[in-house]
Every structure is written in C-alpha cells, then in structure tokens.
Design an enzyme around this catalytic site. Sequence first.
Site, PDB file in Angstrom:
ATOM      1  N   SER A 130       0.824  -1.202   0.000  1.00 45.15           N
ATOM      2  CA  SER A 130       0.000   0.000   0.000  1.00 45.15           C
ATOM      3  C   SER A 130       0.862   1.258   0.000  1.00 45.15           C
ATOM      4  CB  SER A 130      -0.907   0.011   1.237  1.00 45.15           C
ATOM      5  OG  SER A 130      -1.530   1.265   1.407  1.00 45.15           O
ATOM      6  N   TYR A 157      -2.771  -0.105   9.939  1.00 41.70           N
ATOM      7  CA  TYR A 157      -2.891  -0.704   8.605  1.00 41.70           C
ATOM      8  C   TYR A 157      -1.581  -0.558   7.841  1.00 41.70           C
ATOM      9  CZ  TYR A 157      -4.104  -1.113   3.675  1.00 41.70           C
ATOM     10  OH  TYR A 157      -4.114  -1.449   2.350  1.00 41.70           O
TER      11      TYR A 157
END
Length: 325
Positions: A130, A157
């Site tokens: 990501s 995350y």
Amino acid sequence: MAGPVLVTGAAGFVGMHVAERLLQRGEEVVGLDVFNAYYDPALKAARAERLAAYAGFSLVRTDVAEADALAELLAGRRITRVVHLAAQAGVRYSLENPFAYERSNLAGHLAVLEACRRAPDFAHLVYASSSSVYGDRPGAGEGFTEDDAAAEPVSLYAATKRSCELMSFAYGRLYGLSQTGLRFFTVYGPWGRPDMAYYSFTRKILADEPIEVFGEGRMARDFTYIDDIVDGVIGALDRPPQVGVNRILNIGDSRPVGLMRMIEVLEKALGKPANKVFKPMQPGDVTQTYADISRLAALTGYAPKVALEEGLPRFVDWYRRFNAR
C-alpha cells in the site's frame, strides 16, 4: 499452459477484476475468500457470482490465515503462481478493530509465504502492499519512489503492510522465493469498496445526506482506475524477478487529484451538488499520495489511461445499475 493461478481475496474489489482478466485470457483461476462482514457481504457474493460464470473459475471459502489449508491447496492444485490480495483494508477501521489486521494481514501473509515456499516448483508471488507505507509526506511536487524511506507509518494498517514487505524480504533470502510487492495508490472504479470516500459520497449525495470532507478538503490522492491497476498487476505477474528477489513496485496513476476536485467531478457525474461538512483530518490519514511509477513502466510498459474525469462517471454508471437491480 501453466497451472492455475491462486487469487486470494477474489471476492474483493481488486481481486475480482484481476481474476476476471486472467480468466478472459484463458487462465484457470482458483479464488480464495472468507467473505467477512467488513462491508456488505452481498456485494462480495455478487462479485463471486460474476466470476462463477467462467468455466475456468473455482472458489474456495476459507480464511487466508488458515496456514495448513492454504498449503494443502497449493500442493493439491499444483499452483505455482499466487496473486495475494486478501487483507483487512481500511485505515480508520484499524483504530476500532486492530486485531483483525493482525490476523488477516500479518498471519495471512505469513501463511501465504509458508504455502508458497513449500509448493513444488513455485514460480512467483505477487502481493498487495500500500502507498500508506510512505507515511504522511509533505507535498514536494514529486512522486514517492520505492527507494524512499518507509519507516514511519501513521496507522496500524500501514504498519502491517510494511511488515508484510519485510517478511517477504526475509522469505526471499531464506527460501529463494521470487516475489513482487505492489504498493497500491487509491484504487477506484466499478465494483469498488463501499468504505472508500468516492463510493460513500455517491451514496450520500444521491440520498441527500451531507458528506464529511476530512482535512478541510486539502488532501490529495493519486486516484487510480481499476482497469489500469489490473494492467499493472498482470504485467508484473508475467515478469517474475530473479530467484530470491522481493521486488517492490509502486502502482498508481501518477496524477494526484485534490479531494475538492474529486467531489466536483462526482457532483457533475451525479447531476447533484453535495452538502459538504468540513472536518479536520482523522488519525491515521495522510495529506497526499503521489506515485512515481517509472519502475513499473520500465518493466511492463505500464501507462495509466483512465483519468478521474472519465473513471468516476464510469463508476457512477455502474453504481446506478447495480443498485437498480
């Protein structure tokens, strides 16, 4: 032809599109998904139903963190290529339910690595990282490059995604696994995730509900249309690195768009103005994302084609049709 490709998270947004592209070019695809309730499982079921129309598709319902089941699946189906997209997504949700990220992202990635390194003649693991691993970077007019530091995540995350990259580096060295980690930048488009801003804004504008604009509207994102993302994923899958190499690549549009501009494009596509409520940035958010995609372009010829002004209307068209069923 090579054996089947395993796509984890096949009932997810990116997973469905990647699996479908592989099926369309004649590949056999084994899809894996647990169908959790992070967002409406009915949308995931509809994606899986779309894939089930292809003769070459089979679905396995299990948790990617079930290591023994995953290892048996790869060995039993003679799978030598994996596109690992299953994960617990969402920055804000990680503040509410951190242990979901421990299992899906950390234990799940480790289970995939173990299954791949034990599979006979394994060739290539492509996995989703990501853009969040870059942290909250000040705008400098240049894209984030893969050599930039990724040592200060601002959300759990992001920390789990960076941890997955580091685990992959270790497994590459230890067991000779060929891997590609793709740092995704704000993927959008038809069949998207309802927790994403453009999706939730669409629902609320059509329902005459106010939308919350965080960061006082000053944030910017490298919005990347789903078809362009799939081009990059498949291009990377088809070009594995050398044995033992864990290659990290950005995959984005490389044309950041301000949040207020995104809302303008969405309002035009919907034919309705939004009732905007401006709010400060939320914990875990970043000010901007901006992908330098030169390495992926050099490797695969990757060249994003769909600008936001074209992609968002396509999403709106899909949204109206899907919700009119």
